[in-house]
Design an enzyme around this catalytic site. Structure first.
Site, PDB file in Angstrom:
ATOM      1  N   LYS A  87      30.949 -10.472   8.156  1.00 54.58           N
ATOM      2  CA  LYS A  87      30.209 -11.193   8.839  1.00 54.58           C
ATOM      3  C   LYS A  87      29.312 -10.012   9.854  1.00 54.58           C
ATOM      4  CE  LYS A  87      33.351 -15.065   8.778  1.00 54.58           C
ATOM      5  NZ  LYS A  87      34.173 -15.773  10.020  1.00 54.58           N
ATOM      6  N   ASP A 123      31.090 -21.086  13.638  1.00 50.37           N
ATOM      7  CA  ASP A 123      32.346 -21.147  13.700  1.00 50.37           C
ATOM      8  C   ASP A 123      32.739 -21.762  15.032  1.00 50.37           C
ATOM      9  OD1 ASP A 123      33.585 -20.231  11.355  1.00 50.37           O
ATOM     10  OD2 ASP A 123      33.593 -18.208  12.129  1.00 50.37           O
TER      11      ASP A 123
HETATM   12  P1  NDP Z   1      41.957 -10.999  12.532  1.00 52.58           P
HETATM   13  O1  NDP Z   1      42.781 -10.469  11.597  1.00 52.58           O
HETATM   14  O2  NDP Z   1      40.555 -10.997  12.912  1.00 52.58           O
HETATM   15  O3  NDP Z   1      42.815 -11.414  14.019  1.00 52.58           O
HETATM   16  C1  NDP Z   1      44.200 -11.598  13.779  1.00 52.58           C
HETATM   17  C2  NDP Z   1      44.805 -12.099  14.989  1.00 52.58           C
HETATM   18  O4  NDP Z   1      46.262 -12.441  15.038  1.00 52.58           O
HETATM   19  C3  NDP Z   1      44.716 -10.612  16.065  1.00 52.58           C
HETATM   20  O5  NDP Z   1      44.455 -11.128  17.238  1.00 52.58           O
HETATM   21  C4  NDP Z   1      46.106 -10.293  15.804  1.00 52.58           C
HETATM   22  O6  NDP Z   1      46.416  -9.518  17.097  1.00 52.58           O
HETATM   23  C5  NDP Z   1      46.870 -11.387  15.972  1.00 52.58           C
HETATM   24  N1  NDP Z   1      47.936 -11.132  15.044  1.00 52.58           N
HETATM   25  C6  NDP Z   1      48.374 -10.967  13.869  1.00 52.58           C
HETATM   26  N2  NDP Z   1      49.627 -10.652  13.766  1.00 52.58           N
HETATM   27  C7  NDP Z   1      50.330 -11.124  14.841  1.00 52.58           C
HETATM   28  C8  NDP Z   1      51.657 -11.433  15.287  1.00 52.58           C
HETATM   29  N3  NDP Z   1      52.749 -10.954  14.468  1.00 52.58           N
HETATM   30  N4  NDP Z   1      52.156 -11.569  16.477  1.00 52.58           N
HETATM   31  C9  NDP Z   1      50.892 -11.692  17.335  1.00 52.58           C
HETATM   32  N5  NDP Z   1      49.600 -11.755  17.191  1.00 52.58           N
HETATM   33  C10 NDP Z   1      49.351 -11.434  15.806  1.00 52.58           C
HETATM   34  O7  NDP Z   1      41.945 -12.557  11.681  1.00 52.58           O
HETATM   35  P2  NDP Z   1      40.935 -13.891  11.891  1.00 52.58           P
HETATM   36  O8  NDP Z   1      40.332 -13.994  13.310  1.00 52.58           O
HETATM   37  O9  NDP Z   1      39.972 -13.680  10.854  1.00 52.58           O
HETATM   38  O10 NDP Z   1      42.052 -15.173  11.721  1.00 52.58           O
HETATM   39  C11 NDP Z   1      42.889 -15.433  12.335  1.00 52.58           C
HETATM   40  C12 NDP Z   1      43.261 -16.651  12.070  1.00 52.58           C
HETATM   41  O11 NDP Z   1      42.316 -17.808  12.072  1.00 52.58           O
HETATM   42  C13 NDP Z   1      43.683 -16.869  10.722  1.00 52.58           C
HETATM   43  O12 NDP Z   1      45.019 -17.739  10.550  1.00 52.58           O
HETATM   44  C14 NDP Z   1      42.839 -17.708   9.905  1.00 52.58           C
HETATM   45  O13 NDP Z   1      43.272 -18.728   8.878  1.00 52.58           O
HETATM   46  C15 NDP Z   1      42.092 -18.654  11.078  1.00 52.58           C
HETATM   47  N6  NDP Z   1      40.782 -19.059  10.852  1.00 52.58           N
HETATM   48  C16 NDP Z   1      40.612 -20.446  10.702  1.00 52.58           C
HETATM   49  C17 NDP Z   1      39.104 -20.981  10.417  1.00 52.58           C
HETATM   50  C18 NDP Z   1      39.117 -22.392  10.466  1.00 52.58           C
HETATM   51  O14 NDP Z   1      37.823 -22.668  10.148  1.00 52.58           O
HETATM   52  N7  NDP Z   1      40.081 -23.223  10.534  1.00 52.58           N
HETATM   53  C19 NDP Z   1      38.055 -19.821  10.312  1.00 52.58           C
HETATM   54  C20 NDP Z   1      38.701 -18.620  10.678  1.00 52.58           C
HETATM   55  C21 NDP Z   1      39.592 -18.178  10.909  1.00 52.58           C
HETATM   56  P3  NDP Z   1      46.373  -7.980  17.374  1.00 52.58           P
HETATM   57  O15 NDP Z   1      44.762  -7.692  18.077  1.00 52.58           O
HETATM   58  O16 NDP Z   1      47.342  -7.573  18.349  1.00 52.58           O
HETATM   59  O17 NDP Z   1      46.469  -7.404  15.930  1.00 52.58           O
END
Ligand code: NDP
Length: 313
Positions: A87, A123
């Protein structure tokens, strides 16, 4: 259709796709890309509109991305979606990028027009339409809390909230510093005082129950943009005891009909919806950009529902 095409296939696209029933002129680029639900959704739309093109998966590695765009242009592609990890790379490769994608810092939709690469991000607009469909509400009228405001999806949603001028935005992230940086960046969008009462319009808050409880009294919509809930064994990112009946809870996860968070919402008497509608409407918005016509949303939704396994819990 082959499940996944590669960079090498693009070198001579007409030979590589000679056996296909219709020309492959739209695609999703990713690494990995096997899991993408976009091909069934878009192919249902192309068929419903009787368009002479089909959509495929392209496995492209990061070092192949720039040359990929040149090959796609030569193969007369109409457009592509970009997913992880492309992206940001796509943003840098565009001739022109719309404001939303610049602010988010990511391109998920590319249109090939008159030899030029145009970049968009659907998005955020997809989420706006999903919220209208699920809860009959407009994002701009709401006080929103985003869980996972440090990730890619969380950032896209936060920027959309800012561009829409939502009433209030509370950014929550496990790594608080990322939410703080995002809040600083979005401050110019929240300078006017629209909310009556003492709550600030824009805040980054630590992920602690006491701080969240205080915030939730002044929030209408919680959006889970973390990956917590992707596994069926994951706990809810928020305990049911923190949730209140007035809340709407949107979980961006779409691989389960009811995630742990949505079950907690139900237990608290709150309304909830999963991320399938966001996936659907971001795809519909891409379709509209490529083909400049109303997307056949019903056909896209039923193709998605068939493709995405959605265990009930
Ligand atoms: P990223 O890897 O960019 O971000 C992950 C996020 O989750 C970060 O903010 C991270 O926090 C947090 N996180 C991970 N593990 C934990 C935990 N155990 N406790 C608390 N916070 C946690 O992923 P994406 O942004 O690409 O995707 C995130 C979600 O969005 C996914 O579940 C994906 O399925 C969903 N999604 C849905 C879409 C849709 O069209 N419906 C489109 C895109 C994504 P930290 O910064 O602290 O690591």
């Amino acid at each position: 259709m082959k499940d996944v095409y590669t960079f090498a296939d693009l070198e001579n696209w007409s030979d590589a796709t000679a056996g296909e029933a219709a020309p492959l002129r739209v695609a999703v680029l990713g690494d990995p890309v096997q899991h993408s639900a976009s091909p069934p959704m878009h192919n249902a739309a192309l068929e419903a509109c009787d368009l002479p093109a089909r959509y495929c998966r392209l496995h492209i590695r990061p070092d192949e991305l720039t040359e990929t765009f040149a090959r796609l242009k030569a193969a007369d592609f109409i457009g592509v979606n970009c997913t992880i990890p492309h992206k940001l790379g796509a943003l840098l490769a565009m001739d022109e990028v719309d404001e939303q994608a610049i602010r988010i810092g990511a391109v998920n939709t590319v249109a090939f027009r008159e030899g030029r690469l145009l970049g968009y991000n659907t998005d955020g607009p997809g989420l706006v339409r999903a919220l209208r469909a699920e809860f009959s509400v407009d994002l701009r009228d709401l006080r929103v809390m985003i869980l996972g405001a440090g990730g890619g999806a969380g950032r896209a949603i936060a920027v959309q909230c800012a561009l829409e001028g939502c009433e209030r935005l509370v950014l929550v992230n496990r790594t608080l510093e990322k939410a703080r940086l995002l809040a600083t960046e979005l401050t110019p969008y929240f300078t006017s005082t629209r909310v009556l009462g003492p709550a600030d319009r824009l805040e980054a808050v630590p992920w602690e129950n006491a701080a969240l409880r205080r915030q939730l009294e002044n929030v209408d919509l919680i959006i889970n943009a973390t990956s917590v809930g992707l596994q069926s064994s994951d706990p809810s990112p928020l305990p049911a005891s923190l949730l209140l009946p007035h809340l709407m809870v949107y979980d961006t996860i779409y691989t389960a009909r009811r995630t742990s968070l949505l079950r907690a919402a139900e237990a608290a008497g709150a309304r909830g919806a999963n991320g399938l509608s966001m996936l659907l409407y971001q795809g519909a918005a891409s379709f509209e950009i490529w083909f400049d016509r109303e997307p056949p949303v019903a056909a896209m939704r039923s193709a998605l529902l068939k493709h995405v396994r959605q265990p009930a819990a």
